[in-house]
Design a protein around this motif. Structure first.
Motif, PDB file in Angstrom:
ATOM      1  N   LYS A 197       0.828  -1.212   0.000  1.00  0.00           N
ATOM      2  CA  LYS A 197       0.000   0.000   0.000  1.00  0.00           C
ATOM      3  C   LYS A 197       0.861   1.259   0.000  1.00  0.00           C
ATOM      4  O   LYS A 197       0.494   2.274  -0.595  1.00  0.00           O
ATOM      5  N   TYR A 230       2.398   1.331  -3.733  1.00  0.00           N
ATOM      6  CA  TYR A 230       1.515   1.392  -4.900  1.00  0.00           C
ATOM      7  C   TYR A 230       1.369   2.794  -5.510  1.00  0.00           C
ATOM      8  O   TYR A 230       1.460   2.938  -6.737  1.00  0.00           O
ATOM      9  N   GLN A 275      -4.995  -2.644  -6.153  1.00  0.00           N
ATOM     10  CA  GLN A 275      -4.844  -1.456  -5.311  1.00  0.00           C
ATOM     11  C   GLN A 275      -4.973  -1.745  -3.822  1.00  0.00           C
ATOM     12  O   GLN A 275      -4.673  -0.906  -2.992  1.00  0.00           O
TER      13      GLN A 275
END
Length: 203
Positions: free
Chosen positions: A177, A180, A202
């Motif tokens: 996370k 990304y 995602q």
């Protein structure tokens, strides 16, 4: 234990040297600090920690979880011995990096060199951009492998990678996370995408 994690005789010998040097010192410590968790298992905990240190110093690091799996000693117990041995022998180990594990993890996952190179680049770039500050090198390596594999034809799940790297799915997700939003800056310029960046998971 060394045979189970495919280590050469040189590391076994170095582990044995450590063990002989610190055995008496640490046994006395455990007798003084009567720890029920270590009662009757101090020898195994010391041997496991010696093996872990030898791996680090010889440039063939193994994770705590890998050593735990073959020794049946908890990470907490091995970690305690690890710190005591370094102090007793007045020695040290280099900090581990993502590069220490990338080749072995990718090989065990059956990933091609192109994915390994991309994952190595992603992890290194993430460090340079300071976007994974505070995350362990192992979790960053695992997240980088996940990102690179998801962009390639050789996709691997978080669970598959976590099983090899010895980290939980949630740990991989946490590092992923962070990485990304910067994915476009992390991949090497010559990487051939099977899945474009905008279609990567995602989380």
């Amino acid at each position: 234990m060394a045979e189970c994690v495919k280590l050469p005789k040189s590391i076994v010998d170095k582990s044995w040297d450590f063990y002989k040097q610190v055995w008496s010192h640490l046994i006395v410590y455990f007798q003084v600090h009567d720890d029920k968790n270590l009662k009757g298992r101090a020898n195994d905990a010391i041997a496991s920690a010696c093996l872990y240190i030898a791996c680090r110093q010889e440039g063939m690091p193994r994770t705590f979880k890998e050593i735990c799996a073959v020794s049946k000693i908890s990470k907490k117990e091995i970690g305690r011995c690890f710190k005591l041995i370094l102090k007793a022998l007045e020695t040290s180990v280099d900090l581990i990096t993502t590069a220490d594990f990338m080749s072995r993890f990718c090989s065990n996952l059956g990933l091609p060199n192109s994915v390994q190179r991309a994952a190595t680049h992603i992890a290194r770039k993430a460090g340079e951009l300071d976007i994974v500050s505070g995350r362990s090198p192992i979790s960053v390596a695992a997240a980088a492998i996940y990102m690179a594999s998801q962009a390639s034809e050789d996709k691997r799940s978080q669970k598959e990678i976590g099983d090899i790297a010895g980290v939980a799915d949630v740990t991989i997700r946490q590092s992923y996370k962070l990485m990304y939003p910067f994915a476009a800056k992390l991949f090497p310029d010559d990487f051939k995408f099977a899945t474009p960046i905008e279609f990567l998971p995602q989380m």
